[in-house]
Design a protein around this motif. Sequence first.
Motif, PDB file in Angstrom:
ATOM      1  N   LYS A 219      34.806  -1.597  53.832  1.00 50.08           N
ATOM      2  CA  LYS A 219      33.543  -1.112  53.296  1.00 50.08           C
ATOM      3  C   LYS A 219      32.582  -0.678  54.389  1.00 50.08           C
ATOM      4  CE  LYS A 219      33.774  -4.076  49.182  1.00 50.08           C
ATOM      5  NZ  LYS A 219      33.092  -5.141  48.406  1.00 50.08           N
ATOM      6  N   GLY A 220      32.767  -1.217  55.601  1.00 50.38           N
ATOM      7  CA  GLY A 220      31.821  -0.929  56.670  1.00 50.38           C
ATOM      8  C   GLY A 220      32.433  -0.228  57.860  1.00 50.38           C
ATOM      9  N   TRP A 377      23.401  -7.165  53.213  1.00 49.45           N
ATOM     10  CA  TRP A 377      24.436  -6.242  52.738  1.00 49.45           C
ATOM     11  C   TRP A 377      24.477  -6.247  51.206  1.00 49.45           C
ATOM     12  CZ3 TRP A 377      27.971  -2.815  54.987  1.00 49.45           C
ATOM     13  CH2 TRP A 377      28.949  -2.343  54.120  1.00 49.45           C
ATOM     14  N   ASN A 378      24.527  -7.415  50.622  1.00 50.67           N
ATOM     15  CA  ASN A 378      24.653  -7.514  49.170  1.00 50.67           C
ATOM     16  C   ASN A 378      23.430  -6.958  48.439  1.00 50.67           C
ATOM     17  OD1 ASN A 378      27.164  -8.763  49.432  1.00 50.67           O
ATOM     18  ND2 ASN A 378      26.268 -10.815  49.479  1.00 50.67           N
ATOM     19  N   LYS A 379      22.265  -7.011  49.079  1.00 50.08           N
ATOM     20  CA  LYS A 379      21.041  -6.569  48.419  1.00 50.08           C
ATOM     21  C   LYS A 379      20.744  -5.094  48.664  1.00 50.08           C
ATOM     22  CE  LYS A 379      16.103  -7.664  47.975  1.00 50.08           C
ATOM     23  NZ  LYS A 379      15.008  -8.556  48.408  1.00 50.08           N
ATOM     24  N   HIS A 380      20.965  -4.602  49.904  1.00 48.01           N
ATOM     25  CA  HIS A 380      20.522  -3.261  50.269  1.00 48.01           C
ATOM     26  C   HIS A 380      21.669  -2.255  50.461  1.00 48.01           C
ATOM     27  CE1 HIS A 380      16.307  -4.486  50.860  1.00 48.01           C
ATOM     28  NE2 HIS A 380      16.801  -5.611  51.393  1.00 48.01           N
ATOM     29  N   VAL A 381      22.838  -2.725  50.844  1.00 51.60           N
ATOM     30  CA  VAL A 381      23.949  -1.804  51.131  1.00 51.60           C
ATOM     31  C   VAL A 381      24.913  -1.748  49.951  1.00 51.60           C
ATOM     32  CG1 VAL A 381      25.795  -1.196  52.724  1.00 51.60           C
ATOM     33  CG2 VAL A 381      23.726  -2.302  53.583  1.00 51.60           C
ATOM     34  N   LYS A 382      25.476  -2.874  49.606  1.00 52.28           N
ATOM     35  CA  LYS A 382      26.307  -3.098  48.415  1.00 52.28           C
ATOM     36  C   LYS A 382      27.723  -2.537  48.520  1.00 52.28           C
ATOM     37  CE  LYS A 382      22.291  -3.253  45.348  1.00 52.28           C
ATOM     38  NZ  LYS A 382      21.648  -2.691  44.136  1.00 52.28           N
ATOM     39  N   ASN A 383      27.904  -1.291  48.938  1.00 50.98           N
ATOM     40  CA  ASN A 383      29.235  -0.703  48.927  1.00 50.98           C
ATOM     41  C   ASN A 383      29.394   0.298  50.061  1.00 50.98           C
ATOM     42  OD1 ASN A 383      27.829   1.619  47.991  1.00 50.98           O
ATOM     43  ND2 ASN A 383      28.080   0.916  45.880  1.00 50.98           N
ATOM     44  N   VAL A 384      30.555   0.938  50.116  1.00 55.68           N
ATOM     45  CA  VAL A 384      30.864   1.849  51.215  1.00 55.68           C
ATOM     46  C   VAL A 384      29.969   3.085  51.190  1.00 55.68           C
ATOM     47  CG1 VAL A 384      32.706   2.971  49.881  1.00 55.68           C
ATOM     48  CG2 VAL A 384      32.733   3.092  52.375  1.00 55.68           C
ATOM     49  N   GLU A 385      29.633   3.578  50.002  1.00 56.20           N
ATOM     50  CA  GLU A 385      28.737   4.740  49.919  1.00 56.20           C
ATOM     51  C   GLU A 385      27.345   4.386  50.423  1.00 56.20           C
ATOM     52  OE1 GLU A 385      30.649   3.748  47.432  1.00 56.20           O
ATOM     53  OE2 GLU A 385      32.126   5.379  47.298  1.00 56.20           O
ATOM     54  N   GLY A 386      26.896   3.161  50.123  1.00 59.77           N
ATOM     55  CA  GLY A 386      25.594   2.723  50.611  1.00 59.77           C
ATOM     56  C   GLY A 386      25.548   2.636  52.120  1.00 59.77           C
ATOM     57  N   TRP A 387      26.666   2.185  52.731  1.00 61.29           N
ATOM     58  CA  TRP A 387      26.682   2.076  54.192  1.00 61.29           C
ATOM     59  C   TRP A 387      26.746   3.453  54.851  1.00 61.29           C
ATOM     60  CZ3 TRP A 387      24.951  -0.443  57.932  1.00 61.29           C
ATOM     61  CH2 TRP A 387      25.416  -0.233  59.223  1.00 61.29           C
ATOM     62  N   ARG A 388      27.476   4.384  54.266  1.00 64.39           N
ATOM     63  CA  ARG A 388      27.525   5.737  54.840  1.00 64.39           C
ATOM     64  C   ARG A 388      26.140   6.355  54.902  1.00 64.39           C
ATOM     65  NH1 ARG A 388      32.776   7.524  51.252  1.00 64.39           N
ATOM     66  NH2 ARG A 388      34.376   6.520  52.571  1.00 64.39           N
TER      67      ARG A 388
END
Length: 412
Positions: A219-220, A377-388
């Motif tokens: 995911k990251g 991560w769980n609150k602001h990123v959540k998934n691979v699209e959020g990290w991109r």
Amino acid sequence: MRTRKWTKTVKALCCLCIFIPLLTGCWDQLEIEERAVVLGVSIDTVDPDVAEEEEDEISHLRGTITAPRNNMVRVAVQIALPGRIPLGPGESGGSSGSSEQTVWVIDVVGHSITDAFMNLQQQVSNRLFFGHLRVIVVSEALAKRGLENVNDYFRRNPEVRRMAWLMISQGSALKFMKASPKLDRVPTLYLMSTLDEGVRMGKFPKDYIGIFWSNLSKKGQEGFLPYVEMKKEQNVEIKGLAYFVGDRMVGVTKPLEIAGYLAIKGINPAGYRVFIQLDGASETVMTNATHRNSTIKVKIKDNIPVFSIAISVELNLEAKMSDEVKINNPATLKAIEKKQEEVSVKFYSDIIKKTQAKGSDIFGFGEYVRAKKPQFWNKHVKNVEGWRAMYKDCQFEVKVLMKVRRIGMKAQ
């Protein structure tokens, strides 16, 4: 008596169950002479109009079943000729003949990887065997279109080893299957040894096909592959890292930027040489990195990850371009270290910025956030699209420490 008789019956049945599998023999054996051993595969894009003229009516009938015309591919395989592959130590070095004497190259077209291999099997009498597949070369045009079909086919094939190399070619991939390198009679083995030796010499990170697939699943982190070019003497140059967003190639680094990736990740051994210019235009020296170490820390500031990267590199002073450089002076060595530190901070930062612009985190910074800051991560990123999306806004503080260990020449 009945209990004793029942016990004997159970023991006999247990023995029978144990020995029955041993009596089956090689019921599913397939002799090596009955296999078409595939050593290498190349995959290119192809124009649908051209492909339609070459394709036979194997998976569909023209006029009755409409096949998709888009995303057609040309697949070529390099099949080992029985008895022609050099085995002994006396035959392994050098090329005493052309590659045509050791391998057989066949290319076909198809609407997908599966369709192409089905068309190929129709032309080969023996069953295609991928247990000895060492190299898969994909053209840059296909990589930019996406490798979903390529990954899906080879990932589901149980014969494909995870230690094989998947690489991206500049231009056509087919020419890598038809090459005749001078150092090896089998082209795919030359390609494989080029990358394996690059890893051992500190020129390239270890990135087998299994590692690439593993990075795609994270995911990251995003995947990357070696980007290669065929030179005029049939030799192969590693031109950089082809980096991805998902299964789609989005950019390529320069060859020297591979060293930047290795330094940021702290991968050893180190094996790159660079020029460092001191105060005067003629005061230029060449240094060779021998060992790297890096420490990566992350903190959250205003809901944005801030990474601190501390890189230390040990150097050898390989050469000087002018007698004006007096390397017997400790101040000169300190000046070399300081100058390379300044240059390296910008160099490493620029590589990170290049991947940030594409949203391709090939360094795995997102995995540090997942491990060290799970609540964020769980609150602001959540998934691979959020990290991109977030990776493009991350901040990086790069610190570099260079240390000259050996001068490698007469001190004067």
